[in-house]
Design a protein around this motif. Structure first.
Motif, PDB file in Angstrom:
ATOM      1  N   ALA A 135       0.722  -1.023   0.040  1.00 42.50           N
ATOM      2  CA  ALA A 135       0.025  -0.040  -0.115  1.00 42.50           C
ATOM      3  C   ALA A 135       1.037   1.108   0.047  1.00 42.50           C
ATOM      4  CB  ALA A 135      -0.879   0.211   1.164  1.00 42.50           C
ATOM      5  N   THR A 136       0.840   1.815  -0.962  1.00 36.44           N
ATOM      6  CA  THR A 136       1.845   3.050  -1.178  1.00 36.44           C
ATOM      7  C   THR A 136       1.248   4.344  -0.725  1.00 36.44           C
ATOM      8  OG1 THR A 136       0.863   3.277  -3.522  1.00 36.44           O
ATOM      9  CG2 THR A 136       3.055   2.303  -3.190  1.00 36.44           C
ATOM     10  N   ALA A 137       0.034   4.402  -0.342  1.00 35.66           N
ATOM     11  CA  ALA A 137      -0.710   5.707  -0.122  1.00 35.66           C
ATOM     12  C   ALA A 137      -0.196   6.363   1.129  1.00 35.66           C
ATOM     13  CB  ALA A 137      -2.196   5.934  -0.216  1.00 35.66           C
ATOM     14  N   PRO A 138       0.505   7.662   1.092  1.00 39.05           N
ATOM     15  CA  PRO A 138       1.001   7.949   2.441  1.00 39.05           C
ATOM     16  C   PRO A 138       0.168   8.095   3.804  1.00 39.05           C
ATOM     17  CG  PRO A 138       1.573   9.515   0.767  1.00 39.05           C
ATOM     18  CD  PRO A 138       0.529   8.748   0.014  1.00 39.05           C
ATOM     19  N   GLY A 139      -1.299   8.158   3.422  1.00 42.37           N
ATOM     20  CA  GLY A 139      -1.916   8.344   4.512  1.00 42.37           C
ATOM     21  C   GLY A 139      -2.613   6.758   5.252  1.00 42.37           C
ATOM     22  N   ILE A 140      -1.870   5.710   4.728  1.00 42.76           N
ATOM     23  CA  ILE A 140      -2.187   4.659   5.251  1.00 42.76           C
ATOM     24  C   ILE A 140      -1.595   4.391   6.911  1.00 42.76           C
ATOM     25  CG2 ILE A 140      -1.552   2.203   5.149  1.00 42.76           C
ATOM     26  CD1 ILE A 140      -4.052   2.684   3.445  1.00 42.76           C
ATOM     27  N   THR A 141      -0.491   4.731   6.876  1.00 44.41           N
ATOM     28  CA  THR A 141       0.136   4.524   8.308  1.00 44.41           C
ATOM     29  C   THR A 141      -0.013   6.012   9.076  1.00 44.41           C
ATOM     30  OG1 THR A 141       2.424   5.462   7.419  1.00 44.41           O
ATOM     31  CG2 THR A 141       1.738   2.999   7.287  1.00 44.41           C
ATOM     32  N   VAL A 142      -0.386   6.901   8.509  1.00 49.27           N
ATOM     33  CA  VAL A 142      -0.694   8.209   9.212  1.00 49.27           C
ATOM     34  C   VAL A 142      -2.139   8.770   9.104  1.00 49.27           C
ATOM     35  CG1 VAL A 142       0.334  10.621   9.450  1.00 49.27           C
ATOM     36  CG2 VAL A 142       1.979   8.894   8.829  1.00 49.27           C
ATOM     37  N   ASP A 143      -2.676   8.990  10.208  1.00 48.20           N
ATOM     38  CA  ASP A 143      -3.943   9.424  10.131  1.00 48.20           C
ATOM     39  C   ASP A 143      -4.172  10.983   9.756  1.00 48.20           C
ATOM     40  OD1 ASP A 143      -3.740  11.094  12.345  1.00 48.20           O
ATOM     41  OD2 ASP A 143      -4.727   9.920  13.641  1.00 48.20           O
ATOM     42  N   ASN A 144      -5.413  11.260   9.554  1.00 49.04           N
ATOM     43  CA  ASN A 144      -5.643  12.633   8.884  1.00 49.04           C
ATOM     44  C   ASN A 144      -4.947  13.855   9.948  1.00 49.04           C
ATOM     45  OD1 ASN A 144      -6.993  11.731   6.843  1.00 49.04           O
ATOM     46  ND2 ASN A 144      -8.875  12.031   7.916  1.00 49.04           N
ATOM     47  N   ASN A 145      -4.919  13.779  11.171  1.00 47.51           N
ATOM     48  CA  ASN A 145      -4.113  14.593  11.940  1.00 47.51           C
ATOM     49  C   ASN A 145      -2.605  14.495  11.901  1.00 47.51           C
ATOM     50  OD1 ASN A 145      -6.726  15.457  12.614  1.00 47.51           O
ATOM     51  ND2 ASN A 145      -6.867  13.870  14.261  1.00 47.51           N
ATOM     52  N   GLY A 146      -1.837  13.656  11.242  1.00 47.93           N
ATOM     53  CA  GLY A 146      -0.453  13.513  11.094  1.00 47.93           C
ATOM     54  C   GLY A 146       0.063  12.538  12.136  1.00 47.93           C
ATOM     55  N   LYS A 147      -0.984  11.985  12.898  1.00 49.27           N
ATOM     56  CA  LYS A 147      -0.337  10.984  13.951  1.00 49.27           C
ATOM     57  C   LYS A 147      -0.305   9.466  13.592  1.00 49.27           C
ATOM     58  CE  LYS A 147      -2.178   9.532  18.490  1.00 49.27           C
ATOM     59  NZ  LYS A 147      -2.652   8.384  18.189  1.00 49.27           N
ATOM     60  N   VAL A 148       0.920   8.953  13.852  1.00 51.38           N
ATOM     61  CA  VAL A 148       1.086   7.501  13.173  1.00 51.38           C
ATOM     62  C   VAL A 148      -0.087   6.627  13.832  1.00 51.38           C
ATOM     63  CG1 VAL A 148       2.921   5.879  13.319  1.00 51.38           C
ATOM     64  CG2 VAL A 148       3.650   8.281  13.067  1.00 51.38           C
ATOM     65  N   ARG A 149      -0.265   5.825  12.890  1.00 42.48           N
ATOM     66  CA  ARG A 149      -1.146   4.767  13.587  1.00 42.48           C
ATOM     67  C   ARG A 149      -0.199   3.460  14.204  1.00 42.48           C
ATOM     68  NH1 ARG A 149      -6.224   5.426  10.467  1.00 42.48           N
ATOM     69  NH2 ARG A 149      -5.946   6.502   8.859  1.00 42.48           N
ATOM     70  N   PRO A 150      -0.320   3.293  15.331  1.00 41.04           N
ATOM     71  CA  PRO A 150       0.657   2.514  16.243  1.00 41.04           C
ATOM     72  C   PRO A 150       0.501   1.034  15.394  1.00 41.04           C
ATOM     73  CG  PRO A 150      -1.490   3.207  17.633  1.00 41.04           C
ATOM     74  CD  PRO A 150      -1.567   3.847  16.284  1.00 41.04           C
TER      75      PRO A 150
END
Lengths: 390, 296
Positions: A135-150
């Motif tokens: 999955a190449t989309a940048p938003g996959i591992t980081v949510d909309n607020n710029g917080k990393v999904r743990p």
């Protein structure tokens, strides 16, 4: 008689109780059993089934190899497969089933960013580590607020990274300063790459002489190319998909724009050479994560093992699936338990893990820092030009 | 200044070759509009079907450029006749809007049937002849651009001859002028309309094959944008007027090239459709709308 009945019923009750207890004990035993379940939710049918199947084949190879060496934590890895039919809604169902019914300790998959995004909230709510190999989309591992999904990870480089790699190649290897950009203004992928390319090139002392745009499905690019040619660029960066890019390269050569053309992984298709023509592809380069010509021993070892197992050549997806599997195995080993939070923590700390494409380290946003390959298209045949590590 | 002038002429060459393709498609639009007052939105898709006929003629039957283009024109003519017979003729007396919607339906039908039949993947058109590049000082043109322009001119001259100097053409003009009167004079209107669809479709198919040869790639949705642009070209020249369609096509191609070259390529389509709005506001009959009365 009555007494006998009483004794019998008491005995029966005791037996039932014992069996229930045994059952309970059995269940507890299973949780501590000698297997570790890993969920594989992939596009096994539907329009991107090719990607899903290739990644799954690579991931299974990683788990089989680990089992052959004794598994993890002394237990055997069992892969539970689930098909999401290439649909994001089905992807949610498939991941829910793996997490709640099959009680897997980690999820690998799916292939496309859309299907991954549908499953990410489920794994996060259940604290199950989740790795999406491609999955190449940048938003996959980081949510909309710029917080990393743990709990969310990937095993491929993200789109903007490619722009960085190509700009580095342009300034360090091709030694060009004045570059033109021709981008697809109807695609976020293309716009994102162009922006990162420009930033990186300007930092390196380069200069974007002109920025022109086209729309996907366009046929005629000669007007834009004529304009670009008039600015005398030393190279042209064309982040786009092969359909338009092939025509752009063909028409650029026709109007005598012979400078190097630089691109991204959207170029990767045999159609590119077919449409553009072999001669036009002189001095054309794009970024990829995988090449069978890579002489790196780990890549060659992977290719050899994959061919032995599946009797066919691996592609980039198989490699990403394999890398994803290795990341999971390594994290479970280092965590020393099958607890989701512990595995995710170990996964985030992955450093210099030997994978099929070299070494993998996660950055703060759970994106792997890996080396990328520059592929040359001289003569219409993709060949490895250079390996770039940032 | 010198480079600016040089750029201007290069963009002119680019624009004329692109415009000739718009012109070929616009001719069919204009003929069909002239005769039954229908804007045939499926016309761009006939162009696509023509390109596929050309593709199969060259790859499967191994034909050369000229036989392939003729076969493709014949095939598309038959498709055009069938579409008119099946979709438009039953609607002949229906309100204009109903038949317009039918045309849009036919357009989608053709696009998605082709996706089903030949897959949405673009096909690579075989190189039927090796392009020669001509340098005129700093300017560059290639033989394919010349072939497109010359084929478009030949086809337009042939069309003008058919319309103006043959009995069939006379019947077409009569039907266009007043269908009821023509019927009273013993003209078989249905046959004339079929023939118009055949001619228009054949021209679009020729355009499709030329585009396939020029850009090397065809796909089932390739007709959408050129279809719309050709519609703009037909309105620009004056819908229903044959030389107008040719002129409108070339003007549109040149304007697009100039806008891309001297302003920004993102304004290109805005300019094309802006022209449509301006023409409809200030000269709804089109550029040639007054001078030439002959309609087909």
């Amino acid at each position: 008689m009555r007494k006998w009945k009483k004794i019998a019923s008491a005995a029966l009750a005791a037996m039932v109780f014992a069996s229930v207890m045994a059952g309970c004990g059995g269940k507890k035993e299973e949780a501590k059993s000698d297997t570790v379940k890993i969920g594989a939710s992939f596009e096994l049918t539907g329009n991107v089934a090719n990607y899903g199947k290739a990644i799954l084949s690579g991931a299974k190879m990683a788990f089989d190899e680990a089992n052959a060496k004794g598994g993890v934590l002394g237990k055997k890895i069992v892969v539970v497969e689930s098909d999401n039919k290439s649909e994001p809604s089905e992807s949610g169902n498939s991941i829910t089933k793996l997490v709640t019914q099959d009680k897997v300790v980690a999820i690998v998959g799916p292939a496309t960013s859309g299907c991954v995004a549908a499953g990410a909230p489920i794994t996060e709510a259940n604290k199950i580590p989740h790795i999406a190999p491609s999955a190449t989309a940048p938003g996959i591992t980081v949510d909309n607020n710029g917080k990393v999904r743990p709990f969310m990870f990937r095993a491929c480089f993200i789109d903007p990274f490619q722009g960085q790699v190509m700009a580095t190649f342009a300034s360090n290897s091709l030694k060009v300063k004045n570059v033109a950009i021709l981008l697809d203004s109807s695609s976020d992928y293309s716009k994102g790459l162009a922006q990162v390319f420009q930033e990186t090139l300007e930092k390196a002392g380069g200069n974007i002489v002109v920025k022109e745009a086209f729309l996907s499905k366009d046929l005629d690019f000669k007007a834009s190319l004529t304009k670009i040619k008039a600015t005398n660029p030393e190279a042209v960066y064309v982040p786009g998909y092969y359909e338009e890019v092939s025509k752009i390269i063909k028409q650029a050569r026709e109007i005598g724009l012979d400078v190097p053309m630089l691109g991204c992984d959207g170029w990767e298709s045999p159609k590119l050479a077919e449409i553009a023509g072999k001669d036009a592809l002189k001095n054309c380069y794009y970024v990829s994560a995988f090449s069978a010509q890579d002489t790196d021993p780990s890549v060659q070892a992977f290719i050899k093992a994959y061919k032995e197992k599946y009797q066919k050549e691996p592609d980039i997806f198989a490699m990403q699936g394999y890398n994803g599997g290795l990341v999971v195995i390594d994290a479970i080993k280092r965590a020393g338990s099958t607890d989701g939070t512990a595995i995710a923590k170990a996964m985030a700390e992955t450093k210099d893990l030997p994978v099929a494409s070299g070494k993998l380290t996660y950055d703060a946003n759970h994106n792997p820092i890996m080396s990328a390959l520059i592929i040359s298209l001289d003569g219409g045949v993709p060949s490895l030009k250079e390996k770039i590590s940032l | 200044m010198d480079t600016l002038l040089q750029q201007f002429f290069q963009q002119l060459i680019n624009g004329i070759s692109l415009g000739s393709i718009y012109a070929l498609i616009a001719l069919g639009y204009t003929m069909i509009y002239g005769i039954i007052k229908l804007i045939n939105f499926a016309h761009g898709d006939i162009y696509m079907i023509g390109a596929y006929f050309g593709f199969f003629a060259t790859t499967q039957l191994g034909l050369g450029f000229i036989p392939a283009i003729i076969l493709s024109m014949a095939g598309a003519a038959i498709v055009g006749i069938i579409i008119e017979r099946v979709a438009y003729r039953p609607m002949r007396n229906a309100p204009r809007i109903a038949i317009l919607i039918t045309a849009i339906g036919v357009s989608f039908f053709l696009e998605y049937s082709m996706i089903l039949l030949v897959s949405p993947q673009p096909r690579t058109f075989p190189a039927v002849f090796t392009p020669t590049v001509y340098h005129f000082g700093p300017l560059v043109a290639n033989s394919q651009q010349l072939v497109i322009l010359i084929s478009a001119l030949i086809l337009m001259v042939a069309l003008s001859y058919i319309v103006n100097s043959t009995k069939a053409g006379k019947a077409m003009r009569a039907v266009s002028f007043d269908a009821d009167a023509a019927r009273l004079m013993g003209i078989n209107i249905d046959r004339v309309i079929s023939m118009t669809f055949a001619l228009g479709s054949a021209l679009a198919a020729a355009g499709g094959v030329l585009v396939g040869v020029y850009y090397n790639s065809i796909d089932p949705l390739m007709g959408m944008m050129p279809g719309l642009k050709a519609f703009v070209a037909a309105v620009l020249g004056g819908i229903g007027i044959i030389p107008g369609a040719m002129m409108g096509g070339i003007i549109l191609g040149v304007v697009e090239a100039m806008v891309s070259g001297f302003l920004s390529s993102t304004f290109r389509d805005a300019a094309a459709f802006g022209i449509l709005i301006l023409i409809l506001l200030y000269k709804p009959a089109g550029l040639l709308g007054k001078n030439v009365r002959e309609k087909v």
